[in-house]
Write a protein that holds these residues in place. Sequence first.
Motif, PDB file in Angstrom:
ATOM      1  N   LEU A  56       4.191   9.156   3.199  1.00 34.06           N
ATOM      2  CA  LEU A  56       3.129   8.007   3.210  1.00 34.06           C
ATOM      3  C   LEU A  56       2.045   8.382   4.006  1.00 34.06           C
ATOM      4  O   LEU A  56       0.896   8.295   3.501  1.00 34.06           O
ATOM      5  CB  LEU A  56       3.756   6.696   3.822  1.00 34.06           C
ATOM      6  CG  LEU A  56       3.057   5.672   3.750  1.00 34.06           C
ATOM      7  CD1 LEU A  56       2.281   5.351   2.515  1.00 34.06           C
ATOM      8  CD2 LEU A  56       3.737   4.167   4.272  1.00 34.06           C
ATOM      9  N   THR A  57       2.011   8.797   5.294  1.00 37.03           N
ATOM     10  CA  THR A  57       1.010   8.816   6.260  1.00 37.03           C
ATOM     11  C   THR A  57      -0.078  10.099   5.613  1.00 37.03           C
ATOM     12  O   THR A  57      -1.224  10.022   5.631  1.00 37.03           O
ATOM     13  CB  THR A  57       1.336   9.063   7.545  1.00 37.03           C
ATOM     14  OG1 THR A  57       2.174   7.875   7.941  1.00 37.03           O
ATOM     15  CG2 THR A  57      -0.053   9.202   8.695  1.00 37.03           C
ATOM     16  N   VAL A  58       0.734  11.161   5.026  1.00 37.31           N
ATOM     17  CA  VAL A  58       0.038  12.177   4.711  1.00 37.31           C
ATOM     18  C   VAL A  58      -0.502  11.704   3.444  1.00 37.31           C
ATOM     19  O   VAL A  58      -1.794  12.081   3.240  1.00 37.31           O
ATOM     20  CB  VAL A  58       1.211  13.373   4.131  1.00 37.31           C
ATOM     21  CG1 VAL A  58       0.405  14.363   3.531  1.00 37.31           C
ATOM     22  CG2 VAL A  58       1.821  14.041   5.422  1.00 37.31           C
TER      23      VAL A  58
ATOM     24  N   TRP B 147      -4.326   0.019  -0.172  1.00 36.38           N
ATOM     25  CA  TRP B 147      -3.224  -0.708   0.177  1.00 36.38           C
ATOM     26  C   TRP B 147      -2.071   0.333   0.875  1.00 36.38           C
ATOM     27  O   TRP B 147      -1.812   1.077  -0.284  1.00 36.38           O
ATOM     28  CB  TRP B 147      -2.764  -1.728  -0.956  1.00 36.38           C
ATOM     29  CG  TRP B 147      -3.684  -2.762  -1.133  1.00 36.38           C
ATOM     30  CD1 TRP B 147      -4.576  -2.593  -2.035  1.00 36.38           C
ATOM     31  CD2 TRP B 147      -3.894  -3.980  -0.272  1.00 36.38           C
ATOM     32  NE1 TRP B 147      -5.457  -3.936  -1.886  1.00 36.38           N
ATOM     33  CE2 TRP B 147      -5.036  -4.693  -0.744  1.00 36.38           C
ATOM     34  CE3 TRP B 147      -3.383  -4.537   0.792  1.00 36.38           C
ATOM     35  CZ2 TRP B 147      -5.262  -5.812  -0.370  1.00 36.38           C
ATOM     36  CZ3 TRP B 147      -3.688  -5.620   1.610  1.00 36.38           C
ATOM     37  CH2 TRP B 147      -4.935  -6.359   0.591  1.00 36.38           C
ATOM     38  N   ASP B 148      -1.781   0.044   1.901  1.00 40.37           N
ATOM     39  CA  ASP B 148      -0.342   0.594   2.373  1.00 40.37           C
ATOM     40  C   ASP B 148       0.754  -0.384   1.878  1.00 40.37           C
ATOM     41  O   ASP B 148       0.879  -1.608   2.289  1.00 40.37           O
ATOM     42  CB  ASP B 148      -0.405   0.835   3.900  1.00 40.37           C
ATOM     43  CG  ASP B 148       0.977   1.204   4.499  1.00 40.37           C
ATOM     44  OD1 ASP B 148       2.035   1.124   3.636  1.00 40.37           O
ATOM     45  OD2 ASP B 148       0.976   1.775   5.613  1.00 40.37           O
ATOM     46  N   LEU B 149       1.578   0.383   1.044  1.00 39.28           N
ATOM     47  CA  LEU B 149       2.422  -0.595   0.407  1.00 39.28           C
ATOM     48  C   LEU B 149       4.054  -0.283   0.911  1.00 39.28           C
ATOM     49  O   LEU B 149       5.038  -0.659  -0.017  1.00 39.28           O
ATOM     50  CB  LEU B 149       2.509  -0.561  -1.089  1.00 39.28           C
ATOM     51  CG  LEU B 149       1.223  -0.859  -1.777  1.00 39.28           C
ATOM     52  CD1 LEU B 149       1.070  -0.787  -3.323  1.00 39.28           C
ATOM     53  CD2 LEU B 149       0.772  -2.499  -1.283  1.00 39.28           C
TER      54      LEU B 149
ATOM     55  N   SER C  12       9.290   5.711   0.034  1.00 44.52           N
ATOM     56  CA  SER C  12      10.233   5.335  -0.939  1.00 44.52           C
ATOM     57  C   SER C  12      11.697   5.085  -0.004  1.00 44.52           C
ATOM     58  O   SER C  12      12.741   4.802  -1.026  1.00 44.52           O
ATOM     59  CB  SER C  12      10.416   6.490  -1.985  1.00 44.52           C
ATOM     60  OG  SER C  12      11.017   7.729  -1.302  1.00 44.52           O
ATOM     61  N   TYR C  13      11.586   5.082   1.189  1.00 42.32           N
ATOM     62  CA  TYR C  13      13.060   5.078   1.722  1.00 42.32           C
ATOM     63  C   TYR C  13      13.242   3.519   2.389  1.00 42.32           C
ATOM     64  O   TYR C  13      14.560   3.471   2.735  1.00 42.32           O
ATOM     65  CB  TYR C  13      13.055   5.887   2.870  1.00 42.32           C
ATOM     66  CG  TYR C  13      11.953   6.012   3.845  1.00 42.32           C
ATOM     67  CD1 TYR C  13      11.720   4.847   4.738  1.00 42.32           C
ATOM     68  CD2 TYR C  13      10.744   7.220   3.808  1.00 42.32           C
ATOM     69  CE1 TYR C  13      10.312   5.056   5.508  1.00 42.32           C
ATOM     70  CE2 TYR C  13       9.686   6.847   4.435  1.00 42.32           C
ATOM     71  CZ  TYR C  13       9.539   5.901   5.572  1.00 42.32           C
ATOM     72  OH  TYR C  13       8.555   6.013   6.187  1.00 42.32           O
ATOM     73  N   LYS C  14      12.322   2.369   1.949  1.00 45.22           N
ATOM     74  CA  LYS C  14      12.845   1.224   2.304  1.00 45.22           C
ATOM     75  C   LYS C  14      13.648   0.555   1.237  1.00 45.22           C
ATOM     76  O   LYS C  14      14.511   0.819   0.974  1.00 45.22           O
ATOM     77  CB  LYS C  14      11.612   0.449   2.796  1.00 45.22           C
ATOM     78  CG  LYS C  14      10.871   1.152   3.900  1.00 45.22           C
ATOM     79  CD  LYS C  14       9.633   0.282   4.453  1.00 45.22           C
ATOM     80  CE  LYS C  14       8.901   1.189   5.613  1.00 45.22           C
ATOM     81  NZ  LYS C  14       9.726   1.200   6.852  1.00 45.22           N
TER      82      LYS C  14
HETATM   83  C1  LIG Z   1       3.708   0.014   7.002  1.00 41.25           C
HETATM   84  C2  LIG Z   1       3.989   1.023   7.278  1.00 41.25           C
HETATM   85  N1  LIG Z   1       3.143   2.221   7.355  1.00 41.25           N
HETATM   86  C3  LIG Z   1       3.154   3.526   7.377  1.00 41.25           C
HETATM   87  C4  LIG Z   1       4.496   3.931   7.636  1.00 41.25           C
HETATM   88  C5  LIG Z   1       4.762   5.256   8.025  1.00 41.25           C
HETATM   89  O1  LIG Z   1       5.552   6.017   7.088  1.00 41.25           O
HETATM   90  P1  LIG Z   1       5.765   7.768   7.027  1.00 41.25           P
HETATM   91  O2  LIG Z   1       6.558   7.997   8.438  1.00 41.25           O
HETATM   92  O3  LIG Z   1       6.640   7.710   5.948  1.00 41.25           O
HETATM   93  O4  LIG Z   1       4.488   8.230   6.954  1.00 41.25           O
HETATM   94  C6  LIG Z   1       5.530   3.044   7.881  1.00 41.25           C
HETATM   95  C7  LIG Z   1       7.010   3.550   8.347  1.00 41.25           C
HETATM   96  O5  LIG Z   1       7.897   2.583   8.294  1.00 41.25           O
HETATM   97  C8  LIG Z   1       5.272   1.525   7.587  1.00 41.25           C
HETATM   98  O6  LIG Z   1       6.267   0.827   7.784  1.00 41.25           O
END
Ligand SMILES: Cc1ncc(COP(=O)(O)O)c(C=O)c1O
Length: 422
Positions: A105-107, A217-219, A242-244
């Motif tokens: 996600l962050t990447v 959006w960060d989903l 995808s892990y939640k």
């Molecule tokens: C809202 C949100 N943004 C970003 C992240 C970071 O995810 P990742 O470590 O997969 O980059 C998380 C991780 O739980 C999150 O809950």
Amino acid sequence: MQFKNTLEYAQQLDAEDKLRKYRDEFHFPKVDGKQVIYFTGNSLGLQPKRTQKFVDEVMTDWKELAVEGHFYADKPWWDYHERLAAPLAKVVGAKPEEVTVMNTLTVNLHLLMVSFYRPTKKRYRIICEEKAFPSDQYMLQSQVRFHGFDSNDAIVEVKKREGENFWRTEDILQTIEEVGDELALVLIGGVNYYNGQVFDMETITKAGKAQGAFVGWDLAHAAGNIKLKLHDWDVDFASWCSYKYMNSGPGNASGVFVNERYLNRKDIPRFEGWWGTKRDTRFLMKPEFEPMENADAWQLSNAPILSVAPYLACLELFEEVGMDALIEKRNKITAYLEFILHEIDKEVDSTFEIITPKERGCQLSVFLHGEGRPLFDYLMENGVITDWREPNVIRLAPAPFYCSYEDMYRFGQILKAGVLKK
Ligand SMILES: Cc1ncc(COP(=O)(O)O)c(C=O)c1O
């Protein structure tokens, strides 16, 4: 609906639950030999039993075919990730060509900001929510610094009002208006990780775009949890893990949405790699980059198949059930959990304040007035898997795929015993 705080009633709700057979599709951890009550699907979803088969298949193909698996595996690896786009598009309300799976996600948010945060001297500010998930804060700060701006000036955080636990849409809209033509980007978590609030993505997207900004959006807490209509809402871009709620395993591959408006465009910059080039000519190893005509153009590397396979396994479950059925159960089981909390509250001295507003998915964040960490420890020792956030909040997410109404009833009883034990 008039709920009851009894075992018989909870079991009756389970008997009536159209999704009840899916509980058996998941592995549950055990505490003292007993299956846990799992409230942390908002952090790491449980493992679907069918995932093993998908992963084993890749391991066997690798063992037996080695490099030939790229083309001759049952599900060849070279286009494995393409199988995810259509089912995933249904989960997030997109066209299949607007969705891809890659990286984490962050990447992905960083990569998307390469395309959608292109500040100028005049238009450089970013609006986000105060106390966004830390990774998002670090990401935004580092992006802003990378472009030579001061993050205290460039990042505008929308605050909750004094004494309130949620953000007001009108405050976000007003901030958008105030920042006006200095606004380059709005980037907010669609469902807040701490209080479980669902933001009005459609209205906020419209307002941000009306000011000439991009809106993303960060989903992470939204995908697989709430109804999304990314295409219809005209969102520019989004990404999620995808892990939640999507149960694909720790740290696993992330999903990306890019509005079709930006596909096949030469004026949208991107960081590029060979997996983003046209599939038909990819292996000609030509020096020029010819982008895929879909969101795959943002792919860099060949897909991590062992990370994508569990995602595909769970998407099969989402295909079978559909978001509407999941949301119907989510609403009922979350309402039942809320009822149970209120009932137990009446029976003990402590107060459980639900700080999640009515715009919610399946998470209830509960402020434990009069309690502390020992209650959380008691819950964990007694098979209730939840999590703790400072100063005194537990987050409870009864994921509709695998949580039962009986779990909610039993949780209430354990909670009461934990409070009375003091
Ligand atoms: C809202 C949100 N943004 C970003 C992240 C970071 O995810 P990742 O470590 O997969 O980059 C998380 C991780 O739980 C999150 O809950």
